[in-house]
Design a protein around this motif. Sequence first.
Motif, short mmCIF file in Angstrom:
data_model
loop_
_atom_site.label_atom_id
_atom_site.label_comp_id
_atom_site.label_asym_id
_atom_site.label_seq_id
_atom_site.Cartn_x
_atom_site.Cartn_y
_atom_site.Cartn_z
N UNK A 211 -6.76 -2.33 -16.09
CA UNK A 211 -6.40 -2.22 -14.67
C UNK A 211 -6.49 -0.75 -14.26
N UNK A 212 -7.35 -0.44 -13.30
CA UNK A 212 -7.46 0.91 -12.73
C UNK A 212 -6.87 0.90 -11.34
N UNK A 213 -6.16 1.96 -10.98
CA UNK A 213 -5.52 2.00 -9.67
C UNK A 213 -5.42 3.44 -9.16
N UNK B 263 -13.21 -0.03 -5.98
CA UNK B 263 -12.00 0.68 -6.40
C UNK B 263 -11.50 1.60 -5.30
N UNK B 264 -12.43 2.31 -4.66
CA UNK B 264 -12.04 3.24 -3.59
C UNK B 264 -11.52 2.52 -2.36
N UNK B 265 -12.14 1.43 -1.99
CA UNK B 265 -11.76 0.74 -0.75
C UNK B 265 -10.50 -0.12 -0.94
N UNK B 266 -10.37 -0.77 -2.10
CA UNK B 266 -9.22 -1.65 -2.33
C UNK B 266 -8.06 -0.97 -3.05
N UNK B 267 -8.33 0.21 -3.62
CA UNK B 267 -7.28 0.97 -4.29
C UNK B 267 -7.04 0.58 -5.73
N UNK B 268 -7.70 -0.48 -6.20
CA UNK B 268 -7.54 -0.88 -7.59
C UNK B 268 -8.75 -1.69 -8.05
N UNK B 269 -8.90 -1.78 -9.36
CA UNK B 269 -10.02 -2.51 -9.95
C UNK B 269 -9.55 -3.10 -11.26
N UNK B 270 -9.72 -4.41 -11.42
CA UNK B 270 -9.33 -5.08 -12.66
C UNK B 270 -10.59 -5.46 -13.44
N UNK B 271 -10.59 -5.06 -14.73
CA UNK B 271 -11.76 -5.26 -15.59
C UNK B 271 -11.41 -6.24 -16.70
N UNK C 126 -12.08 13.12 -7.63
CA UNK C 126 -10.89 12.51 -8.24
C UNK C 126 -10.71 13.06 -9.65
N UNK C 127 -9.56 13.67 -9.90
CA UNK C 127 -9.30 14.28 -11.20
C UNK C 127 -8.79 13.27 -12.23
N UNK C 128 -8.02 12.27 -11.78
CA UNK C 128 -7.45 11.28 -12.69
C UNK C 128 -7.14 10.02 -11.90
N UNK C 129 -6.94 8.93 -12.62
CA UNK C 129 -6.64 7.64 -12.00
C UNK C 129 -5.67 6.90 -12.91
N UNK C 130 -4.80 6.09 -12.33
CA UNK C 130 -3.84 5.32 -13.13
C UNK C 130 -4.56 4.23 -13.91
N UNK C 131 -4.09 4.00 -15.14
CA UNK C 131 -4.75 3.07 -16.05
C UNK C 131 -3.71 2.21 -16.75
N UNK C 132 -4.02 0.95 -16.92
CA UNK C 132 -3.22 0.09 -17.79
C UNK C 132 -4.18 -0.73 -18.65
N UNK C 133 -4.00 -0.65 -19.95
CA UNK C 133 -4.82 -1.42 -20.89
C UNK C 133 -3.97 -1.75 -22.10
N UNK C 134 -3.51 -2.99 -22.23
CA UNK C 134 -2.63 -3.36 -23.35
C UNK C 134 -3.26 -3.12 -24.72
N UNK C 135 -4.60 -3.17 -24.79
CA UNK C 135 -5.27 -3.01 -26.09
C UNK C 135 -5.43 -1.55 -26.48
#
Length: 585
Positions: free
Chosen positions: A160-162, A147-155, A242-251
């Motif tokens: 989706x974390x970014x 996540x730190x090196x690529x800037x995002x992580x999909x689970x 890191x205080x917060x991170x962008x998140x997307x989760x349709x559920x």
Amino acid sequence: MKTIKFEFTCSRQVPLYAHLCNRYLNYGELNIHIGYQGGAYFIEAEGKQSELETLADEIAQDFLISVWLKDSRIALVDAPSGSTEPLATQPLTQEFCQQCAPHFGDNQAAAFGQLDLGCDCCHGEQRIHEAYRGLTAGDIQAMYQRLLTQGELKLAGDIHLSLSPIDGPARPRLLICNPNTLNAQFHLSDPQVLALSSIEKPLICVRPIKDHPKLKQPLYDLCFAYNRLLVILAEHLRQHGTDWIYLNDPAQCEALAYIDGQWAEIYTKAPKSLRIDSPKQPLHEEVLLNGKDTSYYASHSDKQGGHYLLEQGSDVKSRRGAMTTSTLSDDELALCALHSVNLEHGLGKHSAIIYLSRDHGGHIYTLDGKCEAERFFALPELPETGYDIYHQLEQSPQRKVLEKFKQRYPEDYLRLLDLKLPAERHSLSALWAVGAVILGLESRSLSVGDLNDALMAAAQAHRGSNSPRIDYPLTRGEAYRSLNWCKTLGTLISFRLADDRDSQKLAFGMHDSFADYLANWIEHLDLNLGVKSVALAGSEWANPVLCQRVALRVGKNFPLKHNQQLEIDGNNHAIGALMLKKRRL
């Protein structure tokens, strides 16, 4: 020996509370009784004072805050009234509780990162997403590094974390990693802080501080980690600043509205089944409705004292294949919402509803002394484009101020011409989106959602309770009243032309003036029909400024009611449809 009663009163059932009550049946040597009555979970314990003090400390630690908790108290009673039989429980959905989270989610704990850590209390390890079962602490640390090196992580589950904003039409969503920095970065009320920390881990809409170095949008949806994997990843992020991170989760769509001091669920497509007890008799035995993203089935049974059953989910329609799906108009949905509130609260005649929905428009309905329904008001449908809106304003008495607006604010005039409204254009949000453009408020796009966020954030930033009075004049149709929206927008233009220094005051004025007009309309209805309660329903109540001003203006003279066990713009329609005076559903 004393008998102490620990009581937790909730607006709806809380599965973890029932689960905990059952666990305490086997507590030590104390004589324990439990129960659930009138919306209250209770534990009664008989024992010595020292034993009861120890029990009180453990209950305080175990019974985490729920957004549905209305009150808690401890009382000395003469004799227990509960039972030694376990309560009926609903399945738990959470993956962790107060017992296990500190062990796998704290970097100082020996079991930090152990995703499948067993928990004797909630057994959350059994509900981990199948794609992550078997992950080790090292595996999760590698995910964090990626996540730190690529800037995002999909689970799995489309999570989706970014580290950077995620494109999409929805309001930006943030996963909070460091709760200790919340108040330094966002404007939060005490109820919002408690809700974020609650069992349910809902989404809470907040405004960032002025001139935040990174957060440039007017509003953000915040949440805390709501599954084990996110808890561990968030702790890794917090540990490294890191205080917060962008998140997307349709559920993850547990969005709430704060109405008159209580949280309400707006809408969810998550599958659920619930039962509401009520002595009120329906006009229909069952109904099947299609919602925005899900289906609803509601029915009534007299076999167990009169109760209503509701089921929702994508598979409801297939399971009820023999039934015909009912189609209801927007005004009928508003009336269904009134019936559902009355059913929940044991009300009926002499009631009114202020129904404001982004999807189904705005309506005011009443039930008279004979429970006959009448529509008093409906918001008008606006033209489809800003060009057509401008053209209609040009043909109205507002033509002169409109011409001055065009000359003084050419950029905002061009934004107005570029505005395109969605199919649902008879909502308060559609009108206020045009208002946001007229006030020159910045937004990331010209969508109704983004413009309303800009208006809402500006209104929240206003300091004080005084503001210009924006006109919301009624027009009289053949069957019901509507709104002269041209005059509303003309008034707004006039105030901006007169004083362009404080758009926040005008944004607040749009909310406060509308609430004041609502109060006047309800008082008029009271004189004619007698109004004993006013129901609030619909997705527009997600706007906290609107809620606060209506609670102050309308709530001053009338009791405000809303759905607490049901949603305020979803499954409430299906329950209420059972009361709809319609030959066939």
